[in-house]
Motif scaffolding. Structure first.
Motif, short mmCIF file in Angstrom:
data_model
loop_
_atom_site.label_atom_id
_atom_site.label_comp_id
_atom_site.label_asym_id
_atom_site.label_seq_id
_atom_site.Cartn_x
_atom_site.Cartn_y
_atom_site.Cartn_z
N LEU A 153 0.84 -1.20 0.00
CA LEU A 153 0.00 0.00 0.00
C LEU A 153 0.87 1.25 0.00
CD1 LEU A 153 -2.68 1.55 0.29
CD2 LEU A 153 -2.54 1.17 2.76
N TYR A 164 -9.28 0.90 0.37
CA TYR A 164 -8.93 -0.26 -0.44
C TYR A 164 -7.71 -0.93 0.19
CZ TYR A 164 -5.46 3.10 -2.14
OH TYR A 164 -4.45 4.03 -2.22
N TYR A 216 2.42 1.66 -3.43
CA TYR A 216 1.44 2.15 -4.41
C TYR A 216 1.20 3.65 -4.24
CZ TYR A 216 -3.10 2.91 -6.65
OH TYR A 216 -4.13 3.40 -7.42
N MET A 274 -4.27 -3.81 -1.09
CA MET A 274 -3.47 -4.14 -2.27
C MET A 274 -3.38 -5.66 -2.44
SD MET A 274 -2.75 -1.15 -3.38
CE MET A 274 -1.69 -1.64 -4.75
N PRO A 329 -4.91 -1.96 -6.41
CA PRO A 329 -5.87 -1.70 -5.34
C PRO A 329 -7.16 -2.50 -5.55
CG PRO A 329 -5.73 0.19 -6.82
CD PRO A 329 -4.65 -0.77 -7.23
#
Length: 786
Positions: free
Chosen positions: A266, A285, A269, A287, A338
């Motif tokens: 996460l 969300y 990202y 990952m 995600p």
């Protein structure tokens, strides 16, 4: 001191312009300007502060564990906004609006805080950093790219920094922070905080998957039935024994490790896509990769997205994991996207099953450990350091509810328990249970005086961690927490603690400590605000840290800076960082630390994120011995191999010996010095000092001469052995040691070299003399410090 004088001071703080080579104060990224409106010293504000505020925020404004520091605080931008915050929120921890200090009281206190802790003291503190001389930007670039990108800077990058200065440095680092190796390093930095790599398969067999409840995730072990010829107990046994070499075996690894690292992915990202780091606690969300999506039956947030399918359907699993050398796989396990899991009110890492299991709870603990970790990780607060009386036996037989009724207990629990209550819908296994019964004997869910109730439709009550995440993201302490994690990861040490002034303290030592603390707070607050102004982009904060004196310090004027132990980033490399440095400088890593060899990594100061969670910062005798062995083995493998690479006037592919060849000797057969050869040897030694130890030395430097003398004496011994072989035992040979000869391509999985390229003999002892030089430099303490 009048208003004009204070404005001049603040302008000075924003630049800290000094003479050449001194810290410039530029932290890069979006600039942050604040309109300070100072009044004169406010005596009434000082009195009120001492009466109502100093107990929490400290007499010097340096903060306590129950009150945040006011030196360079995030909300100290002007008197009016600070006064408003004081009147509405102070003191923290009350369930109703505080009116003890509003109106003129709030204005007087705000004026005093701005003057005392954000004017004069900050000016004095940051001015002290004029005593720091920083290393050249090209050296900073070299260290930064090795540490964060796992490579040396290119000639073009060095030229850009040379020509453009700090602006060029920022541009180069912006590109470097888009490279995959940067995200490997970023994962390590934040795993040192969250420690969820405990559940990687290399540490625990299916450590992550086994934490997921089968009732919640019936596809937890989907790979067991994905291949009809291997099912049930037989499949489990084959996976356990690690002897199954098919796609299913790969799936087992990549499903488990994707679940284990969903929180760290996460962060990757967020940073990779230049999203605000606040999403770490607010993202709706999680990952997943192709393998963990099947575990969760998760739905990608982008319905048009798809996972990267490998071009070669026979792609070896070995390329991603050494456990299954002959297995194949179709989907890239490093491709994370995600996604949402049905029934989970996602709140970034706060709702990750791995985070919740790594920091568990019990029926009596009631999420208080989780609360402690939230404060420590995201709010830069150590609850256990809050002042108060804690009886040794911790037993109170007189109060019905000690955490609410006993003042000795309530001081901490007033801070801790509201956050603990926000986790009430998550059980000890990290399962979302919205109907959990929650005792009334604990403070209601909330944070910093704000209380969450069932009123207002109940949506926040059903998703308390989402509410908590958004509150954390708006708390000024979150800025400090993120800069702390980055500072420790990059500089290699923790931030300074607020100085403690007691009766036994030396007044001068305390004063120096205050200056050091305030200077650090001032610079890091500026870095934090620059990050926030750039959409909470932590790449901006990282670049700023690299430009700060805490990373770039070269020499320190101890007459100007008394407390200076924290300045400078000479840190002991972690095993992972050492491997990347070896690859960057030599082209390949050390097999003793390869393949996640946990025991060797721990012996070299690493962690396993389980029982060993603190890295060693001062080398032990064992670590010194390991470095010496590394130096010998890597010099042996790298030297002859580097001479196999092309070196012409047009192309020079060598990493190490760019100016010499095996036939360049310092003397001819008659003992006459070959001056051009000696110059070339010294130029290469100079190059090696720069490449391996990041030091730019003139050819006349004593260090260059000392290294040359080592080369020369080794060569002379070799000449004596070659001239009188019968005088030595064992008898010397022109053949090099088998493992030191250039028979393999060290940079490509030790594939065999063509016979025409191989180097197995060293008739004149030049190669072995260079091995001695390489061993000498690789065993230098500066090689394992960066």
């Amino acid at each position: 001191m009048n208003t004009l004088r204070l404005l001049v001071i603040i302008c000075f703080l924003s630049t800290l312009a000094g003479c050449q080579q001194e810290y410039s104060g530029d932290v890069g990224g979006a600039s942050v300007q604040s309109d300070f409106d100072f009044g004169n010293y406010n005596a009434e504000g000082a009195r009120l502060y001492g009466q109502q505020c100093a107990g929490c925020h400290g007499v010097e404004g340096n903060g306590t564990q129950i009150g945040k520091p006011l030196v360079a605080c995030a909300t100290c931008t002007n008197i009016s906004s600070l006064a408003k915050e004081i009147s509405l929120t102070m003191p923290i921890g009350q369930n109703t609006k505080v009116t003890d200090c509003d109106g003129q009281c709030a204005n007087d206190v705000a004026e005093y805080i701005m003057y005392a802790f954000n004017g004069l003291s900050l000016y004095q503190a940051t001015s002290s950093l004029k005593g720091v001389s920083t290393q050249p930007l090209t050296n900073t670039l070299r260290n930064a790219t090795v540490q964060l990108a796992g490579r040396l800077p290119t000639d073009a990058e060095i030229a850009q920094v040379t020509n453009e200065g700090e602006a060029g440095f920022s541009s180069v680092m912006a590109r470097a922070m888009n490279e995959d190796e940067f995200y490997v390093r970023l994962t390590e930095i934040f795993n040192d905080v969250f420690l969820t790599d405990k559940y990687l398969r290399v540490n625990q067999f299916n450590g992550a998957l086994n934490l997921l409840d089968r009732d919640d995730y019936p596809n937890r072990n989907w790979y067991d039935t994905a291949y009809p010829d291997i099912e049930g107990e037989e499949a489990e046994q084959k996976a356990q024994d690690e002897i199954n070499n098919d796609n299913r075996g790969c799936s087992n690894i990549f499903a488990n490790d994707a679940v284990a690292r969903e929180g760290l992915e996460l962060i990757n990202y967020i940073v990779r896509n230049n999203r605000p780091i606040t999403e770490l606690v607010t993202a709706d969300y999680t990952m997943v990769n192709w393998y963990s999506q099947k575990v969760y039956d998760a739905v990608l947030t982008d319905p048009e997205a798809s996972f990267t399918e490998l071009n070669d359907e026979n792609a070896p699993c070995e390329a991603y994991s050494s456990s299954y050398s002959s297995a194949t796989l179709r989907y890239d396990p490093s491709d994370f996207k995600p996604a949402k899991i049905a029934g989970i009110p996602h709140a970034g890492i706060l709702t990750s099953a791995m985070f919740l299991n790594r920091f568990p709870t019990t029926e009596t603990n009631l999420n208080r450990h989780r609360s402690y970790m939230v404060y420590k990780m995201f709010l830069d607060t150590d609850i256990l350091a809050i002042k108060g009386s804690r009886p040794g036996d911790s037993i109170d037989t007189t109060s019905t509810f000690p955490t609410l009724q006993n003042p000795d207990c309530y001081t901490c629990h007033l801070v801790m328990d509201p956050v603990a209550s926000t986790f009430q819908h998550w059980d000890d296994r990290g399962r979302y249970k919205p109907n959990n019964l929650w005792p009334s004997s604990i403070e209601a869910a909330g944070l910093a005086g704000k209380v969450l109730t069932k009123s207002g439709g109940g949506s926040d009550f059903d998703a308390m961690l989402q509410w908590l995440g958004h509150e954390i993201a708006q708390d000024s302490r979150y800025i400090r927490a993120m800069t702390r994690h980055l500072y420790k990861g990059i500089i290699g040490q923790d931030l300074l603690s607020a100085p403690s002034n007691n009766a036994d303290a030396d007044a001068d030592v305390y004063a120096d400590a205050v200056i050091a603390y305030n200077a650090q707070r001032g610079i890091l607050a500026n870095i934090g605000q620059t990050m926030v102004a750039d959409n909470w982009n932590i790449k901006t904060a990282i670049t700023a840290l690299l430009l700060s004196p805490y990373y770039r310090a070269n020499t320190i004027d101890t007459d100007k800076i008394k407390a200076a132990n924290h300045i400078g980033s000479a840190r002991l490399l972690s095993p992972e960082m050492l491997q990347r440095k070896l690859k960057a400088t030599l082209g390949f890593d050390w097999y003793e630390l390869r393949n996640n060899d946990v025991e060797n990594r721990i012996m070299f100061g690493g962690i396993d994120s389980d029982s060993v969670i603190e890295r060693i910062h001062n080398p032990s005798g064992l670590m010194v011995a390991m470095q010496e062995r590394m130096a010998v083995e890597m010099a042996c493998r790298a030297t002859a191999f580097d001479f196999t690479k092309v070196r012409t006037s047009e192309i020079n592919e060598r990493r190490l010996f760019r100016f010499v060849s095996p036939d360049i000797e310092p003397y001819d057969a008659d003992g006459i010095e070959l001056l051009s050869n000696i110059e070339a040897i010294k130029e290469n030694i100079q190059y090696l000092h720069n490449t391996l130890l990041s030091e730019s030395l003139p050819l006349s430097h004593a260090e260059i001469d000392a290294t040359y003398q080592l080369f020369l004496s080794t060569w002379q011994i070799g000449q004596a052995m070659a001239a009188n072989p019968d005088s030595f035992s064992p008898r010397p040979s022109e053949n090099m040691e088998y493992t030191c000869s250039a028979r393999w391509d060290r940079e490509n999985n030790d594939q065999g070299l063509d016979n025409a390229l191989r180097i197995t003999k060293d008739k004149n002892y030049v190669i072995r003399s260079w091995m001695a030089v390489m061993t000498y430099l690789l065993s230098d303490y500066r090689y394992i410090y960066e």
